[in-house]
Scaffold this motif. Structure first.
Motif, PDB file in Angstrom:
ATOM      1  N   ASP A 154      10.856  -1.622  -1.651  1.00 17.64           N
ATOM      2  CA  ASP A 154      11.857  -1.131  -0.489  1.00 17.64           C
ATOM      3  C   ASP A 154      12.232   0.560  -1.055  1.00 17.64           C
ATOM      4  O   ASP A 154      12.420   1.326  -0.263  1.00 17.64           O
ATOM      5  N   GLN A 155      12.561   0.431  -2.176  1.00 14.68           N
ATOM      6  CA  GLN A 155      13.191   1.603  -2.889  1.00 14.68           C
ATOM      7  C   GLN A 155      12.101   2.829  -2.795  1.00 14.68           C
ATOM      8  O   GLN A 155      12.350   4.030  -2.432  1.00 14.68           O
ATOM      9  N   LEU A 156      10.931   2.718  -2.957  1.00 19.12           N
ATOM     10  CA  LEU A 156       9.700   3.657  -3.019  1.00 19.12           C
ATOM     11  C   LEU A 156       9.543   3.770  -1.633  1.00 19.12           C
ATOM     12  O   LEU A 156       9.452   5.200  -1.462  1.00 19.12           O
ATOM     13  N   ILE A 157       9.574   3.041  -0.783  1.00 19.00           N
ATOM     14  CA  ILE A 157       9.215   3.311   0.561  1.00 19.00           C
ATOM     15  C   ILE A 157      10.331   4.325   1.406  1.00 19.00           C
ATOM     16  O   ILE A 157      10.385   5.289   1.675  1.00 19.00           O
ATOM     17  N   GLU A 210      16.677   8.818 -13.858  1.00 14.27           N
ATOM     18  CA  GLU A 210      17.351   7.855 -13.469  1.00 14.27           C
ATOM     19  C   GLU A 210      16.946   6.796 -12.793  1.00 14.27           C
ATOM     20  O   GLU A 210      17.413   5.703 -12.425  1.00 14.27           O
ATOM     21  N   ASN A 211      15.486   6.990 -12.205  1.00 16.23           N
ATOM     22  CA  ASN A 211      15.143   6.001 -11.628  1.00 16.23           C
ATOM     23  C   ASN A 211      14.234   4.875 -12.450  1.00 16.23           C
ATOM     24  O   ASN A 211      13.035   4.820 -12.578  1.00 16.23           O
ATOM     25  N   LYS A 212      14.983   3.912 -12.938  1.00 13.34           N
ATOM     26  CA  LYS A 212      14.770   3.060 -13.957  1.00 13.34           C
ATOM     27  C   LYS A 212      13.518   1.968 -13.511  1.00 13.34           C
ATOM     28  O   LYS A 212      12.475   1.985 -13.812  1.00 13.34           O
ATOM     29  N   ASP A 213      13.927   1.598 -12.234  1.00 11.37           N
ATOM     30  CA  ASP A 213      13.030   0.588 -11.518  1.00 11.37           C
ATOM     31  C   ASP A 213      11.665   1.129 -11.029  1.00 11.37           C
ATOM     32  O   ASP A 213      10.695   0.506 -11.147  1.00 11.37           O
ATOM     33  N   ILE A 214      11.619   2.380 -10.751  1.00  9.06           N
ATOM     34  CA  ILE A 214      10.292   2.948 -10.261  1.00  9.06           C
ATOM     35  C   ILE A 214       9.691   3.325 -11.568  1.00  9.06           C
ATOM     36  O   ILE A 214       8.251   3.163 -11.756  1.00  9.06           O
ATOM     37  N   ALA A 215      10.277   3.734 -12.712  1.00  9.61           N
ATOM     38  CA  ALA A 215       9.739   3.936 -13.972  1.00  9.61           C
ATOM     39  C   ALA A 215       8.950   2.618 -14.510  1.00  9.61           C
ATOM     40  O   ALA A 215       7.627   2.513 -15.066  1.00  9.61           O
ATOM     41  N   ALA A 216       9.727   1.599 -14.281  1.00  8.32           N
ATOM     42  CA  ALA A 216       9.044   0.177 -14.965  1.00  8.32           C
ATOM     43  C   ALA A 216       7.810  -0.293 -13.931  1.00  8.32           C
ATOM     44  O   ALA A 216       7.125  -0.717 -14.796  1.00  8.32           O
ATOM     45  N   VAL A 264       0.646  -1.142   0.153  1.00  9.21           N
ATOM     46  CA  VAL A 264       0.046  -0.114  -0.112  1.00  9.21           C
ATOM     47  C   VAL A 264       0.795   1.266   0.028  1.00  9.21           C
ATOM     48  O   VAL A 264       0.623   2.255  -0.728  1.00  9.21           O
ATOM     49  N   LEU A 265       2.027   1.277   1.002  1.00 13.84           N
ATOM     50  CA  LEU A 265       2.458   2.615   1.191  1.00 13.84           C
ATOM     51  C   LEU A 265       3.446   2.888  -0.386  1.00 13.84           C
ATOM     52  O   LEU A 265       3.577   4.117  -0.758  1.00 13.84           O
ATOM     53  N   ALA A 266       4.071   1.811  -0.825  1.00  7.02           N
ATOM     54  CA  ALA A 266       5.009   2.053  -2.077  1.00  7.02           C
ATOM     55  C   ALA A 266       4.023   2.481  -3.061  1.00  7.02           C
ATOM     56  O   ALA A 266       4.434   3.092  -4.000  1.00  7.02           O
ATOM     57  N   ASP A 267       2.900   1.946  -3.218  1.00  6.20           N
ATOM     58  CA  ASP A 267       1.895   2.102  -4.398  1.00  6.20           C
ATOM     59  C   ASP A 267       1.394   3.884  -4.314  1.00  6.20           C
ATOM     60  O   ASP A 267       1.206   4.350  -5.296  1.00  6.20           O
ATOM     61  N   LEU A 268       1.190   4.179  -2.831  1.00  2.65           N
ATOM     62  CA  LEU A 268       0.725   5.662  -2.554  1.00  2.65           C
ATOM     63  C   LEU A 268       2.147   6.559  -3.166  1.00  2.65           C
ATOM     64  O   LEU A 268       2.035   7.567  -3.573  1.00  2.65           O
ATOM     65  N   VAL A 269       3.126   6.138  -2.651  1.00  2.00           N
ATOM     66  CA  VAL A 269       4.613   6.874  -3.143  1.00  2.00           C
ATOM     67  C   VAL A 269       4.625   6.833  -4.769  1.00  2.00           C
ATOM     68  O   VAL A 269       4.912   8.181  -5.072  1.00  2.00           O
ATOM     69  N   LEU A 270       4.282   5.739  -5.236  1.00  2.00           N
ATOM     70  CA  LEU A 270       4.458   5.760  -6.719  1.00  2.00           C
ATOM     71  C   LEU A 270       3.557   6.814  -7.355  1.00  2.00           C
ATOM     72  O   LEU A 270       3.902   7.597  -8.343  1.00  2.00           O
ATOM     73  N   GLU A 271       2.342   6.782  -6.952  1.00  2.00           N
ATOM     74  CA  GLU A 271       1.373   7.912  -7.243  1.00  2.00           C
ATOM     75  C   GLU A 271       1.531   9.250  -7.096  1.00  2.00           C
ATOM     76  O   GLU A 271       1.458  10.318  -7.881  1.00  2.00           O
ATOM     77  N   GLN A 298       2.946  10.889 -17.533  1.00  2.00           N
ATOM     78  CA  GLN A 298       3.692  10.608 -16.154  1.00  2.00           C
ATOM     79  C   GLN A 298       4.622   9.398 -16.514  1.00  2.00           C
ATOM     80  O   GLN A 298       5.907   9.540 -15.963  1.00  2.00           O
ATOM     81  N   ALA A 299       4.410   8.366 -17.298  1.00  4.64           N
ATOM     82  CA  ALA A 299       5.333   7.261 -17.474  1.00  4.64           C
ATOM     83  C   ALA A 299       6.489   8.012 -18.434  1.00  4.64           C
ATOM     84  O   ALA A 299       7.642   7.476 -18.166  1.00  4.64           O
ATOM     85  N   CYS A 300       6.167   8.639 -19.169  1.00  5.38           N
ATOM     86  CA  CYS A 300       7.226   9.431 -20.083  1.00  5.38           C
ATOM     87  C   CYS A 300       8.372  10.178 -19.239  1.00  5.38           C
ATOM     88  O   CYS A 300       9.578  10.017 -19.468  1.00  5.38           O
TER      89      CYS A 300
END
Length: 558
Positions: A544-547, A513-519, A348-355, A505-507
């Motif tokens: 882990d990276q997002l949180i 440089e945050n390739k994992d987050i973009a993916a 949940v937390l990581a998903d919120l950070v991603l948004e 947003q994806a673009c």
């Protein structure tokens, strides 16, 4: 024996020891602890403002939070008359609101971009200032936004610009109800909406009658008159040649109070610290701004900037909600472990950070485009369409995100001593203000149909990330087809604009440089590896990276 009984009674009624409760999030630097914001400011060309942002960030994560609580607990009061019966049409605010305004004006929520117009990405720097300030409290952002946005409109009248703009660019906040000539700084409001028209401004019935001295007499009403305590308002009214824009000051040139009669303050769901009103113009003094009959075209420049501020304000509310959720779960234990360590909560937390990160990324990209309006045709066209796309999507997503973050806190997230209820009440406002979601979608369609450069700019921008993600490439290949069935396009426009927003947003994320987050964003938002609720990321997402990137505020208090 007597002493024993007293001791027993004392123990029986003493307050229980409090444990397993997090401390309140306080005294953190909202700039220094926000990796996503720092990266965006650097990426969009405003790193030169970092020291200023850090100084303001210490305030917005510190004393301004308490002032936000006080300003909401003590909302503005309408004072129609003084003690002797004179009509004054005044609005009384709690001192905390004035302190917020003082900080906002000083640090540049209303003026920083225009005071640094010659510097690169000045509107990006100012967007970051607005983003920080809005996390402490949203209510004072309304007069800050309208004062900022009024500058381009006022420049259509050289005489008015020379008179008013220096007062609007002042770093001194002056709350006194006086003629503008006697003040050290001024603010501007806006009055467009009428009872019968709403967003359909062509139905406005307020009249503007030209006088012998070239001023106008304004007669009519406004159903929403934002920040009535402002020193002047930009108002739309029907003149002899059609709907026109006028500057209606609080005081007439002779120093007497202008005939703008406040009828009442709105009793709103949220935004309690700010005053919104209904007014009648009883022959008010007004001066033409721009060309008579071209009022919408004149004021639309203001609306473009206030729509950007809707994006900023909503993204800021997302950020504050995420920070609160991470902080609470970092200090609350359940079922043998901290909440933040539990797999489902981490999803949940990581998903919120991603948004939240995606919302900020799009907002700051639009701010850079606005910084380049006058010098780069691609950026100007992109700003025209991306502002409406971003305003629609980010403002639409904020209430859902805030509610999910609120749930992370459990019952305490529903209690007014916490900031979360205020965020939840505030969250829907920006999707309504400056044009509802349907208006934004129709505006995008209008731009694509009547301004071909906007379509070219949009697809050129998206092409910059081509080849970097398979889900992105697949969606990019389908986008053009969304516009082919013209007969049903308006009916489908919410879906189409949503996909455009996700692609923008994806673009932006793919070009960082945050390739994992973009993916992870592309997989979840474009590739279907996500449910309809937050907390439905796939196991391969960089949880882990997002949180970790959003936990700076909590770490700073450790």
């Amino acid at each position: 024996m007597k002493n024993t009984e007293q001791t027993s009674t004392t123990h029986q009624f003493s307050t229980h020891e409090v444990n397993n409760q997090p401390t309140a999030l306080a005294n953190y630097n909202a700039w220094e602890t926000d990796d996503a914001l720092k990266e965006a400011v650097i990426r969009e060309g405003a790193s030169w403002a970092s020291d200023h942002l850090s100084e303001f960030g210490a305030r917005t994560g510190g004393d301004m939070v308490d002032k936000g609580f006080a300003a909401n607990e003590n909302p503005p009061k309408f004072c129609p008359f003084d003690r002797y019966g004179h009509r004054i049409d005044d609005v009384e605010f709690h001192p905390a609101y004035h302190e917020l305004m003082t900080a906002g004006v000083y640090y540049g929520m209303s003026n920083f971009a225009w005071r640094n117009e010659s510097r690169q990405s000045a509107h990006v720097a100012r967007a970051a200032i607005m983003y920080l300030g809005s996390q402490a409290e949203a209510g004072f952002g309304c007069p800050m936004s309208m004062t900022y946005a009024a500058i381009p409109a006022l420049r259509h009248n050289t005489r008015l610009a020379e008179k008013w703009i220096p007062k609007l660019l002042s770093t001194e906040y002056d709350p006194r109800s006086l003629p503008m000539e006697q003040k050290s700084g001024c603010t501007i409001g806006m009055g467009m909406t009428e009872k019968q028209g709403g967003s359909d401004l062509r139905r406005n019935s307020t009249k503007a009658v030209k006088q012998s001295d070239a001023s106008y007499q304004i007669i009519g009403h406004k159903w929403f008159y934002s920040a009535p305590m402002s020193d002047a308002h930009l108002v739309l009214a029907q003149s002899e040649n059609g709907l026109s824009c006028f500057l209606v000051p609080r005081f007439r040139p002779d120093g007497t109070l202008n005939a703008v009669r406040i009828q009442r303050l709105k009793d709103k769901l949220g935004d309690w610290s700010n005053a919104s009103s209904e007014v009648e113009f009883a022959g008010a003094f007004g001066e033409l701004v721009g060309v008579e009959g071209r009022g919408v075209a004149t004021i639309i420049e203001m609306v473009a900037l206030t729509r950007l501020d809707c994006m900023i304000g909503s993204a800021a509310q997302m950020r504050q909600a995420v920070v609160q959720a991470i902080h609470h779960t970092s200090g609350r234990e359940a079922f043998g472990d901290l909440l933040i360590n539990q797999p489902l909560m981490r999803n949940v937390l990581a998903d919120l950070v991603l948004e939240s990160d995606a919302a900020l990324a799009l907002t700051m990209r639009v701010a850079r485009a606005i910084s380049l309006l006058e010098t780069d045709s691609h950026e100007a066209a992109l700003a025209r369409i991306a502002t409406a796309i971003g305003k629609y999507w980010i403002c639409k997503r904020t209430p859902v995100l805030v509610n999910e973050a609120q749930e992370c806190l459990g019952g305490i997230g529903y209690v007014e001593e916490n900031i979360m209820p205020r965020l939840y009440r505030q969250a829907p406002l920006n999707s309504i203000w400056e044009g509802s979601g349907n208006i934004q979608c129709l505006d995008v369609l209008r731009a694509l149909n009547k301004e071909p450069a906007t379509r070219e700019a949009l697809f050129t921008e998206l092409q910059s990330a081509a080849g970097k993600d398979s889900y992105f490439d697949k969606e990019l290949g389908q986008l053009a087809s969304y516009f082919e069935e013209v007969e049903t396009l308006e009916f489908r426009s919410r879906y189409v604009i949503e996909r455009l927003a996700l692609m923008l947003q994806a673009c932006i994320l793919l070009n960082t440089e945050n390739k994992d987050i973009a993916a992870a964003f592309c997989r979840s938002r474009l590739g279907g590896a996500h449910g309809l609720a937050f907390g439905t990321l796939s196991p391969d997402a960089p949880i882990d990276q997002l949180i970790e990137r959003a936990a700076g505020a909590t770490k700073s208090m450790a």
